[in-house]
Design an enzyme around this catalytic site. Sequence first.
Site, short mmCIF file in Angstrom:
data_model
loop_
_atom_site.label_atom_id
_atom_site.label_comp_id
_atom_site.label_asym_id
_atom_site.label_seq_id
_atom_site.Cartn_x
_atom_site.Cartn_y
_atom_site.Cartn_z
N GLY A 14 0.66 -1.43 0.03
CA GLY A 14 0.21 0.05 0.37
C GLY A 14 1.00 1.15 0.18
CG ASN A 15 4.66 1.57 1.79
OD1 ASN A 15 4.29 -0.05 0.87
ND2 ASN A 15 5.79 1.57 1.86
CE LYS A 135 -8.49 -6.21 3.53
NZ LYS A 135 -7.62 -5.47 3.60
CE LYS A 222 0.37 -6.27 -1.21
NZ LYS A 222 0.07 -5.81 -0.05
CE LYS A 284 3.76 -7.25 3.82
NZ LYS A 284 2.31 -6.74 2.63
#
Length: 322
Positions: A14-15, A135, A222, A284
């Site tokens: 996101g960043n 979510k 994602k 992740k």
Amino acid sequence: MAGKKSKMVIALGGNAIKHAGQEGTTEEQFENVSKTARQIGEIIENGEYKVILTHGNGPQAGNLLIQQEDSDRAPAQDLHVIGGMTQGQIGYMIQNELENYFKKRGMVDCLVVTIINQVRVSEDDPEFEKDSASKPVGPFYKKEKAMKMKEERNYLVKEVDPTREKSWRRVVPSPEPLENMEVETIRKLVKSGVTVIASGGGGIPVVERNGELKGVNAVIDKDKAGELLASEVNADIFMNLTDVEKAKLNFGTSKEQDIDEMSLTKAERYIKEGHFLTGSMLPKVEACKRFIENGGERAIITHLDKAIDALEGRTGTHILPD
Ligand code: ADP
Ligand code: MG
């Protein structure tokens, strides 16, 4: 003959597009993307890798939802359409900045394209069961506003953070990604040397109903969708760029310790021991682990600004076969 290029999927957190604390103006986002594009451009320029890019869309989808909710003058679009809109938005920014890099460096043969990308999920996924959605998306609401949204828009709302004044949010299902619907197109483009941007925001979730694909109001994680893409294109490397240089043991405690390398077995052990937080580092590491289980050579987690250093083995957390 030159050696065959390796394939690498690079997932941008996101960043990469909107830093924490920024509003997300066009200018800000282009500036962020430009910095990232320079590094990716350099990796492509070095010539060892075919690159496939993917990215999150949380902040952009969030802002778009606010814009839609605050206007009565035009109908708000469904979440899957918002997914498509943000794939176009972010893909455009990355494409533009990468093309500018190619131009500046005289890389006349380099091409890049964004794929509007659907990912199939199952209607039987437990996340679609009544009240099971997990979510949170969009803005935080006070209870009163949350009830209004529930009433007027049929949103499922939950209290997600009781410590905040606005503690409620809309929640939507986050089903498992099963199949990337445009993977053949992606494979063909990658084969012919095109840099592809795909599966943005986890992909647009679709289900198969009576032989047709139908968009659903859900959000695919994602990290999971990035792994699916990486495995489906048979990538050698799966690089996750986020806001920390390495994953850590005992995260957030005085005994915090960098992880430079973990084998599958170690990754499994660290997951069991609870070193990675749900909703951020855990998905992740799990995605990296699955990528290696599916035959990948190396998965990397590192900071957005450290892609090249990590690729050359100087930093990052590297997840490897046993
Ligand atoms: P992205 O947008 O890139 O997916 P996330 O916020 O989801 O970023 O994940 C990165 C964050 O994971 C870090 O900023 C850090 O706060 C958090 N995190 C949780 N557990 C760990 C850990 N064990 N080691 C490092 N970071 C961790
Ligand atoms: Mg994340």
